[in-house]
Design a protein around this motif. Sequence first.
Motif, PDB file in Angstrom:
ATOM      1  N   GLN A 194      -7.591 -28.827  -1.184  1.00 56.24           N
ATOM      2  CA  GLN A 194      -7.156 -29.857   0.105  1.00 56.24           C
ATOM      3  C   GLN A 194      -7.946 -30.595   0.664  1.00 56.24           C
ATOM      4  N   LEU A 195      -9.233 -30.026   0.128  1.00 54.95           N
ATOM      5  CA  LEU A 195     -10.511 -30.853   0.803  1.00 54.95           C
ATOM      6  C   LEU A 195     -10.334 -32.834   0.234  1.00 54.95           C
ATOM      7  N   ARG A 196     -10.730 -33.692   0.935  1.00 57.71           N
ATOM      8  CA  ARG A 196     -10.056 -35.156   0.656  1.00 57.71           C
ATOM      9  C   ARG A 196     -11.609 -35.171  -0.451  1.00 57.71           C
ATOM     10  N   ASN A 197     -11.682 -35.783  -2.029  1.00 57.83           N
ATOM     11  CA  ASN A 197     -12.746 -36.253  -2.238  1.00 57.83           C
ATOM     12  C   ASN A 197     -12.683 -37.195  -2.849  1.00 57.83           C
ATOM     13  N   ASP A 198     -12.334 -38.372  -1.695  1.00 59.14           N
ATOM     14  CA  ASP A 198     -13.233 -39.006  -2.250  1.00 59.14           C
ATOM     15  C   ASP A 198     -14.607 -39.816  -0.603  1.00 59.14           C
ATOM     16  N   ALA A 199     -14.822 -40.235  -0.708  1.00 55.47           N
ATOM     17  CA  ALA A 199     -16.328 -39.803   0.636  1.00 55.47           C
ATOM     18  C   ALA A 199     -15.802 -40.077   1.821  1.00 55.47           C
ATOM     19  N   LYS A 200     -15.949 -39.624   3.195  1.00 54.14           N
ATOM     20  CA  LYS A 200     -15.597 -39.930   3.990  1.00 54.14           C
ATOM     21  C   LYS A 200     -16.622 -39.767   5.328  1.00 54.14           C
ATOM     22  N   ARG A 201     -16.984 -40.676   5.735  1.00 50.13           N
ATOM     23  CA  ARG A 201     -18.651 -40.531   6.139  1.00 50.13           C
ATOM     24  C   ARG A 201     -17.625 -40.819   8.105  1.00 50.13           C
ATOM     25  N   ILE A 202     -18.202 -40.050   8.846  1.00 47.98           N
ATOM     26  CA  ILE A 202     -17.582 -39.715  10.140  1.00 47.98           C
ATOM     27  C   ILE A 202     -18.405 -39.678  10.909  1.00 47.98           C
ATOM     28  N   ILE A 203     -18.363 -41.075  11.873  1.00 45.25           N
ATOM     29  CA  ILE A 203     -18.499 -40.934  13.175  1.00 45.25           C
ATOM     30  C   ILE A 203     -18.209 -40.061  14.439  1.00 45.25           C
ATOM     31  N   PHE A 204     -18.934 -38.790  15.425  1.00 44.59           N
ATOM     32  CA  PHE A 204     -17.697 -38.247  15.720  1.00 44.59           C
ATOM     33  C   PHE A 204     -17.916 -39.208  17.514  1.00 44.59           C
ATOM     34  N   ASP A 205     -16.673 -39.012  18.210  1.00 45.26           N
ATOM     35  CA  ASP A 205     -17.722 -39.829  19.636  1.00 45.26           C
ATOM     36  C   ASP A 205     -16.438 -38.534  20.432  1.00 45.26           C
ATOM     37  N   SER A 206     -17.525 -37.958  21.658  1.00 53.73           N
ATOM     38  CA  SER A 206     -16.846 -36.261  21.747  1.00 53.73           C
ATOM     39  C   SER A 206     -17.504 -35.675  23.008  1.00 53.73           C
ATOM     40  N   ASP A 207     -16.869 -35.092  23.510  1.00 47.77           N
ATOM     41  CA  ASP A 207     -16.958 -34.578  25.064  1.00 47.77           C
ATOM     42  C   ASP A 207     -17.801 -33.165  24.728  1.00 47.77           C
ATOM     43  N   THR A 208     -18.770 -32.910  24.088  1.00 47.73           N
ATOM     44  CA  THR A 208     -18.769 -31.717  23.388  1.00 47.73           C
ATOM     45  C   THR A 208     -19.550 -30.516  24.745  1.00 47.73           C
ATOM     46  N   THR A 209     -18.676 -29.950  25.010  1.00 46.10           N
ATOM     47  CA  THR A 209     -18.875 -28.625  26.270  1.00 46.10           C
ATOM     48  C   THR A 209     -19.190 -27.222  25.614  1.00 46.10           C
ATOM     49  N   MET A 210     -18.675 -26.870  24.218  1.00 47.15           N
ATOM     50  CA  MET A 210     -18.955 -25.475  24.216  1.00 47.15           C
ATOM     51  C   MET A 210     -20.288 -24.669  24.606  1.00 47.15           C
ATOM     52  N   GLY A 211     -19.779 -23.747  25.615  1.00 50.03           N
ATOM     53  CA  GLY A 211     -20.798 -22.699  25.915  1.00 50.03           C
ATOM     54  C   GLY A 211     -20.727 -22.964  26.997  1.00 50.03           C
ATOM     55  N   LEU A 212     -20.340 -24.178  27.909  1.00 56.80           N
ATOM     56  CA  LEU A 212     -20.805 -24.007  29.024  1.00 56.80           C
ATOM     57  C   LEU A 212     -19.225 -23.595  30.482  1.00 56.80           C
ATOM     58  N   PRO A 213     -19.639 -23.113  31.305  1.00 55.72           N
ATOM     59  CA  PRO A 213     -18.939 -22.412  32.178  1.00 55.72           C
ATOM     60  C   PRO A 213     -17.112 -23.328  32.133  1.00 55.72           C
ATOM     61  N   ASP A 214     -16.602 -22.646  31.645  1.00 57.01           N
ATOM     62  CA  ASP A 214     -15.186 -23.249  32.475  1.00 57.01           C
ATOM     63  C   ASP A 214     -15.263 -24.674  31.470  1.00 57.01           C
ATOM     64  N   CYS A 215     -15.309 -24.991  30.391  1.00 55.87           N
ATOM     65  CA  CYS A 215     -15.171 -25.694  28.841  1.00 55.87           C
ATOM     66  C   CYS A 215     -14.703 -25.284  28.248  1.00 55.87           C
ATOM     67  N   ASP A 216     -13.903 -26.623  28.038  1.00 53.83           N
ATOM     68  CA  ASP A 216     -13.415 -26.283  26.269  1.00 53.83           C
ATOM     69  C   ASP A 216     -14.494 -26.290  25.572  1.00 53.83           C
ATOM     70  N   VAL A 217     -14.072 -25.277  23.753  1.00 54.02           N
ATOM     71  CA  VAL A 217     -14.588 -24.938  23.064  1.00 54.02           C
ATOM     72  C   VAL A 217     -14.523 -25.867  21.551  1.00 54.02           C
ATOM     73  N   ASP A 218     -13.289 -26.823  21.796  1.00 52.03           N
ATOM     74  CA  ASP A 218     -12.807 -27.336  20.535  1.00 52.03           C
ATOM     75  C   ASP A 218     -13.420 -28.250  20.783  1.00 52.03           C
ATOM     76  N   ASP A 219     -14.404 -29.008  21.003  1.00 47.74           N
ATOM     77  CA  ASP A 219     -15.354 -30.321  20.341  1.00 47.74           C
ATOM     78  C   ASP A 219     -16.389 -30.130  19.448  1.00 47.74           C
ATOM     79  N   GLY A 220     -16.799 -28.565  19.920  1.00 47.73           N
ATOM     80  CA  GLY A 220     -17.657 -27.864  18.961  1.00 47.73           C
ATOM     81  C   GLY A 220     -17.555 -27.309  17.797  1.00 47.73           C
ATOM     82  N   LEU A 221     -16.146 -27.168  17.981  1.00 39.17           N
ATOM     83  CA  LEU A 221     -15.413 -26.400  16.268  1.00 39.17           C
ATOM     84  C   LEU A 221     -14.931 -27.400  15.761  1.00 39.17           C
ATOM     85  N   ALA A 222     -15.149 -28.882  16.583  1.00 38.97           N
ATOM     86  CA  ALA A 222     -14.224 -29.653  15.576  1.00 38.97           C
ATOM     87  C   ALA A 222     -15.042 -29.990  15.029  1.00 38.97           C
TER      88      ALA A 222
END
Length: 315
Positions: A3-31
Amino acid sequence: MDQLRNDAKRIIFDSDTTMGLPDCDVDDGLAILFAMGCIEAGATASIEGICASYGNNTLEAVYANTLAIANTFGLDAPVLKGAVDKDHPQSEAAQFIVDAAHASPGELSLAVTGSTTNLKGALALDPDVLSLFREIVLMGGITRTLAFNGTIMDELNLSCDPQATEMIFEAAARGATVVVATANNCLPASFKREEFLDRIDSGAKGGGTIRNLCASWFDTMERWYGLDEFCCWDVLVPAYILMPSLFEDNPFDVVLDPRLISAGFLEPAFPGAPAARINAPRIADAKMFCEQAYRIWDAAIAAIDGRERFDLRTL
């Protein structure tokens, strides 16, 4: 992983990554981990950079955490500091977004999983910059009241800077391709504690590290909402970019009303209302989505183990 795309995909993330910080979402890191796993599993893709944004925590906390996570993941991509708040949108991240778009028009996907202020800074530098991106995929917004186990949850991404969000939608009205993984459409991507902690920990160093970074978030979800699971909101963004077959497209016209957007509410347009066309995709099969996420994360963790670049003191 057919199901992976086979056309080239170049991604820039714009995120509030807080994986591992107390009481903060982990989903940016998982993304970010998901995108890395797709690359390891065979997707023709690359992570061109990560722009830090405020949202889950202050900019300074997010920026420091993003640097630590990139190091832990062994990710060789620049990390750019974003806007401090909605009143100060100019930043090195905004400049990076503009420069990258002009250097590679039509080739980049912008994955936005936090506040939208960095894009406001970019639009201030070039009002048409978003039209140079292949797609802008955002996580956020609600189409109806968001309830978790009887508790109302506020929208916390698009409403952080409603002016910025409205500017993005206005760019869509001028031709930019804008996709929104709404909070309501993210709800089926829910991961239960026992299965997640068991499957994410392969017994190797990488799996144990990711497990440790995520474990306390289950405690937070149980304390706040009485749930022994969490919704992996932000993972839908790279998943849509790299595995679009997991979704059903749902294009609709959203009303451009700053009062609604200030609450993160995305109202479908009606005749006579100012509007912009966006796509709000839905997960086609929640069980399949979660299974693919585990497989993709496993590919990323295997790669991390191979690199052996861990500095737990920074986390």
